[in-house]
Design an enzyme around this catalytic site. Structure first.
Site, PDB file in Angstrom:
ATOM      1  N   TYR A   5     -23.951 -54.035 -53.385  1.00  0.00           N
ATOM      2  CA  TYR A   5     -22.834 -54.729 -52.741  1.00  0.00           C
ATOM      3  C   TYR A   5     -23.046 -56.229 -52.868  1.00  0.00           C
ATOM      4  CZ  TYR A   5     -19.707 -56.457 -49.097  1.00  0.00           C
ATOM      5  OH  TYR A   5     -18.725 -57.137 -48.424  1.00  0.00           O
ATOM      6  N   ASP A  54     -18.653 -68.741 -44.414  1.00  0.00           N
ATOM      7  CA  ASP A  54     -17.871 -67.649 -45.025  1.00  0.00           C
ATOM      8  C   ASP A  54     -16.409 -67.722 -44.563  1.00  0.00           C
ATOM      9  OD1 ASP A  54     -17.229 -65.239 -46.254  1.00  0.00           O
ATOM     10  OD2 ASP A  54     -18.051 -64.019 -44.632  1.00  0.00           O
ATOM     11  N   ASP A  81     -17.097 -58.271 -52.628  1.00  0.00           N
ATOM     12  CA  ASP A  81     -16.264 -58.742 -51.528  1.00  0.00           C
ATOM     13  C   ASP A  81     -15.211 -59.702 -52.095  1.00  0.00           C
ATOM     14  OD1 ASP A  81     -15.226 -59.882 -49.235  1.00  0.00           O
ATOM     15  OD2 ASP A  81     -17.186 -60.257 -48.312  1.00  0.00           O
ATOM     16  N   ASP A 110     -12.720 -60.937 -50.308  1.00  0.00           N
ATOM     17  CA  ASP A 110     -12.106 -61.659 -49.185  1.00  0.00           C
ATOM     18  C   ASP A 110     -10.612 -61.328 -49.082  1.00  0.00           C
ATOM     19  OD1 ASP A 110     -14.518 -62.762 -48.457  1.00  0.00           O
ATOM     20  OD2 ASP A 110     -14.113 -64.763 -49.219  1.00  0.00           O
ATOM     21  N   HIS A 119     -13.376 -55.164 -52.499  1.00  0.00           N
ATOM     22  CA  HIS A 119     -12.608 -54.965 -51.262  1.00  0.00           C
ATOM     23  C   HIS A 119     -11.826 -56.208 -50.900  1.00  0.00           C
ATOM     24  CE1 HIS A 119     -15.157 -56.976 -48.184  1.00  0.00           C
ATOM     25  NE2 HIS A 119     -16.216 -56.366 -48.686  1.00  0.00           N
ATOM     26  N   GLU A 146      -9.221 -57.890 -47.779  1.00  0.00           N
ATOM     27  CA  GLU A 146      -9.047 -57.749 -46.319  1.00  0.00           C
ATOM     28  C   GLU A 146      -7.734 -58.356 -45.830  1.00  0.00           C
ATOM     29  OE1 GLU A 146     -12.667 -59.840 -45.883  1.00  0.00           O
ATOM     30  OE2 GLU A 146     -11.767 -61.564 -44.871  1.00  0.00           O
ATOM     31  N   CYS A 169     -15.903 -63.922 -40.780  1.00  0.00           N
ATOM     32  CA  CYS A 169     -16.703 -62.704 -40.675  1.00  0.00           C
ATOM     33  C   CYS A 169     -15.970 -61.773 -39.721  1.00  0.00           C
ATOM     34  CB  CYS A 169     -18.074 -63.046 -40.112  1.00  0.00           C
ATOM     35  SG  CYS A 169     -18.943 -61.608 -39.460  1.00  0.00           S
ATOM     36  N   ARG A 190      -9.721 -53.304 -46.741  1.00  0.00           N
ATOM     37  CA  ARG A 190     -10.402 -53.497 -45.443  1.00  0.00           C
ATOM     38  C   ARG A 190      -9.359 -53.908 -44.420  1.00  0.00           C
ATOM     39  NH1 ARG A 190     -15.112 -58.115 -44.308  1.00  0.00           N
ATOM     40  NH2 ARG A 190     -14.060 -59.095 -42.551  1.00  0.00           N
ATOM     41  N   GLU A 222     -13.089 -52.394 -40.444  1.00  0.00           N
ATOM     42  CA  GLU A 222     -14.103 -53.421 -40.141  1.00  0.00           C
ATOM     43  C   GLU A 222     -14.349 -53.549 -38.644  1.00  0.00           C
ATOM     44  OE1 GLU A 222     -16.576 -54.996 -40.744  1.00  0.00           O
ATOM     45  OE2 GLU A 222     -16.343 -57.124 -41.196  1.00  0.00           O
ATOM     46  N   ASN A 254     -19.688 -50.584 -42.420  1.00  0.00           N
ATOM     47  CA  ASN A 254     -20.388 -51.862 -42.603  1.00  0.00           C
ATOM     48  C   ASN A 254     -21.500 -51.979 -41.569  1.00  0.00           C
ATOM     49  OD1 ASN A 254     -21.185 -54.526 -42.819  1.00  0.00           O
ATOM     50  ND2 ASN A 254     -19.233 -55.403 -42.168  1.00  0.00           N
TER      51      ASN A 254
HETATM   52  C1  MIC Z   1     -19.050 -57.604 -44.966  1.00  0.00           C
HETATM   53  C2  MIC Z   1     -18.800 -59.065 -44.913  1.00  0.00           C
HETATM   54  O1  MIC Z   1     -17.438 -59.307 -45.206  1.00  0.00           O
HETATM   55  C3  MIC Z   1     -19.595 -59.809 -45.987  1.00  0.00           C
HETATM   56  O2  MIC Z   1     -19.103 -60.849 -46.458  1.00  0.00           O
HETATM   57  O3  MIC Z   1     -20.687 -59.393 -46.288  1.00  0.00           O
HETATM   58  C4  MIC Z   1     -19.188 -59.716 -43.554  1.00  0.00           C
HETATM   59  C5  MIC Z   1     -20.620 -59.486 -43.149  1.00  0.00           C
HETATM   60  C6  MIC Z   1     -21.129 -60.387 -42.035  1.00  0.00           C
HETATM   61  O4  MIC Z   1     -20.679 -61.537 -41.909  1.00  0.00           O
HETATM   62  O5  MIC Z   1     -22.023 -59.953 -41.314  1.00  0.00           O
HETATM   63  C7  MIC Z   1     -18.202 -59.231 -42.488  1.00  0.00           C
HETATM   64  O6  MIC Z   1     -17.142 -59.870 -42.353  1.00  0.00           O
HETATM   65  O7  MIC Z   1     -18.494 -58.228 -41.821  1.00  0.00           O
HETATM   66 MG    MG Z   2     -17.013 -60.889 -46.379  1.00  0.00          MG
END
Ligand code: MIC
Ligand code: MG
Length: 304
Positions: free
Chosen positions: A51, A65, A92, A94, A119, A121, A129, A162, A192, A215
């Site tokens: 991943y 992020d 990912d 986004d 994926h 979202e 996040c 997602r 999520e 997740n």
């Molecule tokens: C899965 C996730 O989208 C990621 O970018 O890895 C994040 C992980 C995290 O920030 O802990 C998420 O949004 O859950």
């Molecule tokens: Mg992410």
């Protein structure tokens, strides 16, 4: 093994290899690998798929992020992981970096870079996040359009939709969106930030036959469950998105503290990957042997 010899490359595309893993018995375990080095270590531990986390990738760049980085920056990471390991990779994506056409561009770029799955979202930018407060959710129909766009653009990339609806729309909203995204062409659903085992069960029960991703990010809202426990709940894939980065970062932090204190790295030697271990992992010998074999495979240069 190097990625430089055509005969050594996987015959099937990354998408079809990812799909085959997804359809094989047992939960598909996808540890986060935030670069080619981490990916090689995960492969050496026996993992068959990986991943690529937006959170870990951006954190490794020293950025939050929030959906700031671009498709080509992500492609750089996809390429290094695909080259180094040849393993099918879930990436990912986004929010898809825009609307329908941007999503399609992302799918083409990711597939060309060697991704096996992506994926997407249903958040609005700046995305967050999934385990943080105050996420802004896109309309279900706008997201369904993105899923349909992704399905039109892919050759065989696996499309995972997602939904971040659990916090604002509850389990009902999560399930309704999951159904809509499946109808729009998603191959799997990523509900999520579910906060209880009951929520995982409810999503499973409401979506018979639909592939589901769990997740298992640390320090988040989801209770700590093992891969076996997610499998017993009927889930098909599990990710540990940021774990490799968290551990690597902590070790790196310690190194800089020790170096600043001692003016030497000696105290850290027992915790270091040795030169020999590093070269073994990245296959230095294989690359050098390949180079020599090329010289030997052509007629020798005339003497004199
Ligand atoms: C899965 C996730 O989208 C990621 O970018 O890895 C994040 C992980 C995290 O920030 O802990 C998420 O949004 O859950
Ligand atoms: Mg992410």
């Amino acid at each position: 093994m190097t990625y430089l010899v055509a005969a050594d490359l996987p015959r099937e595309t990354a998408g079809s290899r990812f799909r085959a893993l997804l359809n094989s018995p047992g939960i598909l375990r996808l540890p986060g690998a935030h670069n080619g080095q981490a990916a090689l270590q995960a492969k050496a531990a026996g993992f068959e798929g990986l991943y690529l986390s937006g959170a870990a990738m951006t954190a490794s760049m020293g950025l939050p992020d929030l959906g700031i980085i671009t498709v080509d920056e992500v492609a750089f990471f996809i390429r290094q992981i695909a080259r180094a390991t040849g393993l099918p990779l879930l990436v990912d994506g986004d929010t898809g970096y825009g609307e329908a056409l941007n999503v399609m561009h992302m799918v083409r770029v990711f597939e060309e870079a060697g991704a096996g799955a992506v994926h997407l979202e249903d958040q609005l930018l700046p995305k967050k996040c999934g385990h943080l407060n105050d996420k802004k959710l896109a309309s279900a129909y706008d997201m369904a359009a993105k899923v349909a766009a992704a399905a039109r653009a892919r050759r065989d990339l696996v499309i995972v939709a997602r939904t971040d609806a659990a916090a604002s729309e509850g389990i009902e909203g999560t399930i309704a969106r999951a159904k809509l995204y499946t109808e729009a062409g998603a191959d799997a659903i990523f509900p999520e930030a579910l906060t209880s085992i009951e929520m995982f069960r409810a999503v499973r029960a409401a979506l018979p036959g639909v592939k589901l991703l769990a997740n298992m990010t640390e320090f988040g809202r989801t209770p700590a469950l093992t891969a076996q426990e997610f499998q017993d709940l009927g889930y098909d894939m599990v990710i540990w998105p940021v774990s490799s980065l968290r551990v690597a970062n902590k070790a790196q932090h310690k190194l800089y503290q020790v170096l600043a204190r001692d003016g030497a790295t000696t105290a850290m030697l027992p915790e270091m990957q040795t030169r020999a271990e590093l070269y073994h992992l990245i296959g230095l010998n294989d690359f050098e042997a390949l180079d020599s074999s090329i010289a030997l495979s052509i007629p020798p240069a005339p003497v004199g």
